[in-house]
Design an enzyme around this catalytic site. Structure first.
Site, short mmCIF file in Angstrom:
data_model
loop_
_atom_site.label_atom_id
_atom_site.label_comp_id
_atom_site.label_asym_id
_atom_site.label_seq_id
_atom_site.Cartn_x
_atom_site.Cartn_y
_atom_site.Cartn_z
N GLU A 60 5.33 -9.64 2.11
CA GLU A 60 5.45 -10.47 1.00
C GLU A 60 5.22 -12.06 1.38
O GLU A 60 4.91 -12.98 0.63
CB GLU A 60 6.68 -10.26 0.26
CG GLU A 60 6.48 -9.21 -0.75
CD GLU A 60 6.33 -7.73 -0.10
OE1 GLU A 60 5.68 -6.87 -0.65
OE2 GLU A 60 6.76 -7.93 1.00
N HIS A 129 13.46 -1.13 -7.60
CA HIS A 129 11.94 -1.41 -8.12
C HIS A 129 12.28 -1.76 -9.84
O HIS A 129 11.55 -1.26 -10.61
CB HIS A 129 11.32 -0.06 -7.89
CG HIS A 129 10.81 0.22 -6.73
ND1 HIS A 129 11.63 0.95 -5.87
CD2 HIS A 129 9.75 0.09 -6.11
CE1 HIS A 129 10.86 1.13 -4.75
NE2 HIS A 129 9.84 0.63 -4.92
#
Length: 325
Positions: A60, A129
């Site tokens: 990321e 998540h």
């Protein structure tokens, strides 16, 4: 107007903006060959090629770094952080570089970067998540934060975000992907910073964010059967926030409840409470109420039903403020 779902509205917005401006490109984990999480970038690789739709390593920080550099160099990157929970790995690039670069260089450098990311619960996928972290980015000068609740808004706001000269954090709620609404065939945009009164009412204002707009509408319908007229407001963007719309609604109803999926401490509801305290305190006939997730990590499976805000919790909060509690 065609009825399309939230998922396809995102894909269509990306497709149209890539067709309109060759500077727009998409990068992220699995956005090319696999068509992205929930198929949101499906078909773009075949149409625009691997120079403009590119898979990245699982990093990321690298994805965000490429996005910041490309944006500063004059391109218009749309980067995807697959789940918002992973965005912590890119915080330095987003918060210390993308957000500050225009200010640092006296307006000579713009960073037209869009950071798309999937947020929210509802899929029972647990604490890594399912988070909604919009308040963290609303706190950072230089960032805009967008959180659409339906297909019409997600398309119009994503197109605005891509055309914006500054970095935009763009939250897409997983639980809304199949939700359909009418979306025009012709080009349109929705201004960033302009909220919407989803339902007018006179008894109490409910400000709802993201997927909670639909919880609020269901609660409003149930309360209507009890003779309670709820005004539902969808801010659509939290930075910049359409403060005037919220203040004017509270001046009319004299009561407010805020519902959002993130935790209560230092959250979006806290900012709304401060806003009303500063600008409409003497219009209030009852304390401000917040309906949020419980202050614990979201568990895997059905346990999330106990943690997340619900229609029933919102109804109780509305009835409490109508009693002055």
């Amino acid at each position: 107007m065609a009825q399309i779902n939230y998922r396809w509205a995102i894909t269509n917005a990306l497709d149209e903006e890539m067709g309109r401006d060759e500077k727009v490109f998409v990068i992220g984990e699995d956005v090319a060959e696999s068509g992205g999480s929930f198929g949101l970038t499906r078909g773009l690789l075949e149409k625009y090629g691997d120079r403009r739709v590119r898979d990245t390593p699982v990093s990321e920080e690298a994805i965000a770094g490429v996005g910041v550099g490309a944006a500063a160099a004059g391109l218009k990157p749309v980067i995807e952080i697959m789940f918002m929970d992973f965005i912590f790995l890119a915080m330095d690039q987003i918060v210390n570089h993308a957000a500050k670069m225009r200010y640092m260089y006296g307006g000579q450098v713009h960073v037209p970067l869009v950071v798309r990311t999937l947020a929210g619960g509802g899929f029972r996928t647990g604490m890594h998540h399912s988070q909604t972290l919009e308040s963290m980015f609303g706190h950072v000068p230089g960032l805009k934060v967008v959180y659409p609740s339906n297909a019409y808004d997600v398309k119009g706001l994503l197109k605005s975000a891509i055309r914006d000269p500054d970095p935009v954090i763009f939250l897409e709620h997983k639980a809304l992907m199949s939700l359909k609404s009418e979306v025009p065939d012709e080009d349109y945009v929705i201004p960033i910073g302009k909220g919407k009164v989803v339902k007018e009412g006179k008894d109490v204002t409910v400000v709802a964010l993201g997927s909670m707009v639909h919880v609020a509408m269901n609660a409003a319908q149930a309360l209507e059967e009890k003779g309670i007229d709820v005004e539902v407001i969808d801010p659509r963007t939290i930075m910049p926030l359409d403060s005037e719309m919220i203040i004017e609604s509270v001046k009319k109803t004299s009561r407010i409840v805020v519902i959002h999926e993130a935790h209560a401490p230092f959250g979006f509801g806290s900012e709304i409470a401060a806003l009303i305290s500063e600008h409409a305190l003497y219009y209030l006939d009852a304390p401000i109420k917040r309906v949020t997730s419980k202050f614990v990590p979201l568990p895997v499976g059905s346990g999330e039903d106990v943690i997340l805000p619900t229609e029933e919790k919102l109804i109780d909060a509305v009835e409490d403020v109508l009693k002055g509690e």
